[in-house]
Design a protein around this motif. Sequence first.
Motif, PDB file in Angstrom:
ATOM      1  N   LEU A  24       8.746 -17.566  13.805  1.00 21.14           N
ATOM      2  CA  LEU A  24       8.637 -17.091  12.418  1.00 21.14           C
ATOM      3  C   LEU A  24       7.176 -16.728  12.164  1.00 21.14           C
ATOM      4  CD1 LEU A  24      10.721 -20.052  10.906  1.00 21.14           C
ATOM      5  CD2 LEU A  24      11.592 -17.756  11.428  1.00 21.14           C
ATOM      6  N   PRO A  25       6.798 -15.483  12.445  1.00 18.78           N
ATOM      7  CA  PRO A  25       5.374 -15.111  12.369  1.00 18.78           C
ATOM      8  C   PRO A  25       4.795 -15.147  10.965  1.00 18.78           C
ATOM      9  CG  PRO A  25       6.745 -13.185  12.893  1.00 18.78           C
ATOM     10  CD  PRO A  25       7.631 -14.389  12.967  1.00 18.78           C
ATOM     11  N   ASP A  26       5.637 -14.977   9.953  1.00 17.55           N
ATOM     12  CA  ASP A  26       5.103 -15.009   8.586  1.00 17.55           C
ATOM     13  C   ASP A  26       6.131 -15.585   7.613  1.00 17.55           C
ATOM     14  OD1 ASP A  26       6.942 -12.964   8.295  1.00 17.55           O
ATOM     15  OD2 ASP A  26       5.441 -11.374   8.481  1.00 17.55           O
ATOM     16  N   LEU A  49       4.627 -31.537   5.945  1.00 16.88           N
ATOM     17  CA  LEU A  49       4.277 -30.839   4.697  1.00 16.88           C
ATOM     18  C   LEU A  49       3.695 -29.482   5.076  1.00 16.88           C
ATOM     19  CD1 LEU A  49       2.478 -33.572   2.550  1.00 16.88           C
ATOM     20  CD2 LEU A  49       4.651 -32.447   2.042  1.00 16.88           C
ATOM     21  N   GLY A  50       4.186 -28.436   4.432  1.00 19.28           N
ATOM     22  CA  GLY A  50       3.666 -27.106   4.696  1.00 19.28           C
ATOM     23  C   GLY A  50       4.317 -26.393   5.862  1.00 19.28           C
ATOM     24  N   ALA A  51       5.342 -26.993   6.438  1.00 13.93           N
ATOM     25  CA  ALA A  51       5.997 -26.390   7.607  1.00 13.93           C
ATOM     26  C   ALA A  51       6.905 -25.219   7.226  1.00 13.93           C
ATOM     27  CB  ALA A  51       6.792 -27.450   8.366  1.00 13.93           C
ATOM     28  N   GLY A  52       7.276 -25.124   5.937  1.00 17.06           N
ATOM     29  CA  GLY A  52       8.090 -23.983   5.508  1.00 17.06           C
ATOM     30  C   GLY A  52       9.507 -24.336   5.080  1.00 17.06           C
ATOM     31  N   LYS A  53       9.771 -25.611   4.849  1.00 19.54           N
ATOM     32  CA  LYS A  53      11.134 -26.047   4.506  1.00 19.54           C
ATOM     33  C   LYS A  53      11.593 -25.438   3.176  1.00 19.54           C
ATOM     34  CE  LYS A  53       9.769 -30.416   4.742  1.00 19.54           C
ATOM     35  NZ  LYS A  53       8.358 -30.180   5.108  1.00 19.54           N
ATOM     36  N   THR A  54      10.729 -25.557   2.164  1.00 19.06           N
ATOM     37  CA  THR A  54      11.097 -25.021   0.845  1.00 19.06           C
ATOM     38  C   THR A  54      11.203 -23.495   0.896  1.00 19.06           C
ATOM     39  OG1 THR A  54      10.094 -26.905  -0.279  1.00 19.06           O
ATOM     40  CG2 THR A  54      10.396 -24.911  -1.590  1.00 19.06           C
ATOM     41  N   THR A  55      10.335 -22.870   1.658  1.00 19.74           N
ATOM     42  CA  THR A  55      10.378 -21.403   1.816  1.00 19.74           C
ATOM     43  C   THR A  55      11.729 -20.959   2.373  1.00 19.74           C
ATOM     44  OG1 THR A  55       7.998 -21.410   2.255  1.00 19.74           O
ATOM     45  CG2 THR A  55       9.228 -19.449   2.940  1.00 19.74           C
ATOM     46  N   LEU A  56      12.244 -21.725   3.326  1.00 17.77           N
ATOM     47  CA  LEU A  56      13.540 -21.396   3.923  1.00 17.77           C
ATOM     48  C   LEU A  56      14.665 -21.497   2.887  1.00 17.77           C
ATOM     49  CD1 LEU A  56      14.735 -22.402   7.436  1.00 17.77           C
ATOM     50  CD2 LEU A  56      16.250 -22.739   5.499  1.00 17.77           C
ATOM     51  N   VAL A 108      18.400 -30.577   2.714  1.00 16.94           N
ATOM     52  CA  VAL A 108      17.671 -31.825   2.539  1.00 16.94           C
ATOM     53  C   VAL A 108      16.348 -31.793   3.290  1.00 16.94           C
ATOM     54  CG1 VAL A 108      17.749 -34.340   2.697  1.00 16.94           C
ATOM     55  CG2 VAL A 108      19.878 -33.066   2.343  1.00 16.94           C
ATOM     56  N   GLU A 109      15.231 -31.789   2.528  1.00 20.99           N
ATOM     57  CA  GLU A 109      13.919 -31.946   3.133  1.00 20.99           C
ATOM     58  C   GLU A 109      13.635 -33.440   3.270  1.00 20.99           C
ATOM     59  OE1 GLU A 109      10.758 -29.506   1.492  1.00 20.99           O
ATOM     60  OE2 GLU A 109      12.216 -28.182   0.543  1.00 20.99           O
ATOM     61  N   TRP A 110      12.985 -33.831   4.331  1.00 20.97           N
ATOM     62  CA  TRP A 110      12.679 -35.237   4.632  1.00 20.97           C
ATOM     63  C   TRP A 110      13.937 -36.101   4.726  1.00 20.97           C
ATOM     64  CZ3 TRP A 110       7.910 -35.976   6.325  1.00 20.97           C
ATOM     65  CH2 TRP A 110       6.938 -35.027   5.955  1.00 20.97           C
ATOM     66  N   GLY A 138       0.120 -21.793  15.430  1.00 21.85           N
ATOM     67  CA  GLY A 138      -0.912 -20.812  15.085  1.00 21.85           C
ATOM     68  C   GLY A 138      -0.883 -20.544  13.602  1.00 21.85           C
ATOM     69  N   THR A 139      -0.791 -19.258  13.222  1.00 17.22           N
ATOM     70  CA  THR A 139      -0.732 -18.921  11.797  1.00 17.22           C
ATOM     71  C   THR A 139       0.708 -18.829  11.318  1.00 17.22           C
ATOM     72  OG1 THR A 139      -0.788 -16.570  12.324  1.00 17.22           O
ATOM     73  CG2 THR A 139      -2.905 -17.650  11.875  1.00 17.22           C
ATOM     74  N   GLY A 140       1.672 -18.970  12.230  1.00 15.34           N
ATOM     75  CA  GLY A 140       3.082 -18.855  11.871  1.00 15.34           C
ATOM     76  C   GLY A 140       3.817 -20.176  12.004  1.00 15.34           C
ATOM     77  N   ARG A 141       5.129 -20.077  12.165  1.00 12.04           N
ATOM     78  CA  ARG A 141       5.969 -21.263  12.279  1.00 12.04           C
ATOM     79  C   ARG A 141       6.987 -21.038  13.392  1.00 12.04           C
ATOM     80  NH1 ARG A 141       2.420 -21.917   9.129  1.00 12.04           N
ATOM     81  NH2 ARG A 141       2.538 -22.643   6.962  1.00 12.04           N
ATOM     82  N   ARG A 142       7.553 -22.122  13.878  1.00 13.62           N
ATOM     83  CA  ARG A 142       8.630 -22.041  14.860  1.00 13.62           C
ATOM     84  C   ARG A 142       9.755 -22.925  14.385  1.00 13.62           C
ATOM     85  NH1 ARG A 142       6.519 -23.463  20.384  1.00 13.62           N
ATOM     86  NH2 ARG A 142       5.974 -21.260  20.489  1.00 13.62           N
TER      87      ARG A 142
HETATM   88  P1  ADP Z   1       7.310 -27.401   3.067  1.00 12.14           P
HETATM   89  O1  ADP Z   1       8.459 -27.307   2.094  1.00 12.14           O
HETATM   90  O2  ADP Z   1       7.777 -27.628   4.483  1.00 12.14           O
HETATM   91  O3  ADP Z   1       6.266 -28.413   2.669  1.00 12.14           O
HETATM   92  P2  ADP Z   1       6.618 -24.748   2.101  1.00 12.14           P
HETATM   93  O4  ADP Z   1       7.894 -24.003   2.267  1.00 12.14           O
HETATM   94  O5  ADP Z   1       6.244 -25.191   0.762  1.00 12.14           O
HETATM   95  O6  ADP Z   1       6.571 -25.997   3.111  1.00 12.14           O
HETATM   96  O7  ADP Z   1       5.522 -23.786   2.736  1.00 12.14           O
HETATM   97  C1  ADP Z   1       4.155 -24.103   2.790  1.00 12.14           C
HETATM   98  C2  ADP Z   1       3.381 -22.841   3.040  1.00 12.14           C
HETATM   99  O8  ADP Z   1       3.738 -22.252   4.291  1.00 12.14           O
HETATM  100  C3  ADP Z   1       3.623 -21.762   1.997  1.00 12.14           C
HETATM  101  O9  ADP Z   1       2.368 -21.305   1.566  1.00 12.14           O
HETATM  102  C4  ADP Z   1       4.376 -20.693   2.738  1.00 12.14           C
HETATM  103  O10 ADP Z   1       4.048 -19.409   2.267  1.00 12.14           O
HETATM  104  C5  ADP Z   1       3.885 -20.869   4.145  1.00 12.14           C
HETATM  105  N1  ADP Z   1       4.816 -20.360   5.175  1.00 12.14           N
HETATM  106  C6  ADP Z   1       6.159 -20.526   5.239  1.00 12.14           C
HETATM  107  N2  ADP Z   1       6.661 -19.970   6.367  1.00 12.14           N
HETATM  108  C7  ADP Z   1       5.611 -19.411   7.023  1.00 12.14           C
HETATM  109  C8  ADP Z   1       5.478 -18.689   8.262  1.00 12.14           C
HETATM  110  N3  ADP Z   1       6.552 -18.450   9.040  1.00 12.14           N
HETATM  111  N4  ADP Z   1       4.253 -18.289   8.629  1.00 12.14           N
HETATM  112  C9  ADP Z   1       3.173 -18.565   7.858  1.00 12.14           C
HETATM  113  N5  ADP Z   1       3.225 -19.227   6.683  1.00 12.14           N
HETATM  114  C10 ADP Z   1       4.435 -19.661   6.263  1.00 12.14           C
END
Ligand code: ADP
Length: 151
Positions: A4-6, A32-39, A102-104, A125-129
């Motif tokens: 997941l590059p971005d 935290l910050g891994a992208g769970k809520t974004t998904l 469900v996060e966590w 790196g700057t993305g996610r997997r």
């Molecule tokens: P979590 O719920 O796991 O704590 P969030 O979904 O709140 O994480 O995301 C944290 C940050 O990561 C946000 O700023 C989001 O834009 C960013 N982000 C999500 N997916 C990616 C990705 N594939 N590459 C780079 N940044 C991402």
Amino acid sequence: MVELPDEAATARLGAALLGLDGPALVLLEGDLGAGKTTLVRGFLRAAGHAGPVRSPTYTLVESYRTERCAAHHFDLYRLGDPLELEELGVRDYFAGDAWCFVEWPERAAGLLPPAELLIELAVVGTGRRATLRAGSERIGARLRDARLDVS
Ligand code: ADP
Ligand code: MG
């Protein structure tokens, strides 16, 4: 594994889940910050939800109903005692005809029913997997149909 590059790619993975034979219980693991809520936001947008999708860190759960489905979004990061989940009436959430994210989930210490899907998100790196694990043969097959790589 899915690279997941971005942020948009994370949202697209969430949106792709709508194509599965749902509703399903989806566990989201990762720091935290891994992208769970974004998904989850990507899923809800694709399902037709137009409003904000906030992290349910303090409320523990946010519920949505769109023209396509119902969904409950849990964030158990601040769950003090797994028994709080029982008080929340968590069984009713999972027994209904709704998607549950469900996060966590590890904070629920075995109080969750078996999940159809486990998604582990990691910063690379700057993305996610994302690493996807299917909880059943049926979901595994559906994920492969959707060209999502499952382990
Ligand atoms: P979590 O719920 O796991 O704590 P969030 O979904 O709140 O994480 O995301 C944290 C940050 O990561 C946000 O700023 C989001 O834009 C960013 N982000 C999500 N997916 C990616 C990705 N594939 N590459 C780079 N940044 C991402
Ligand atoms: Mg979150």
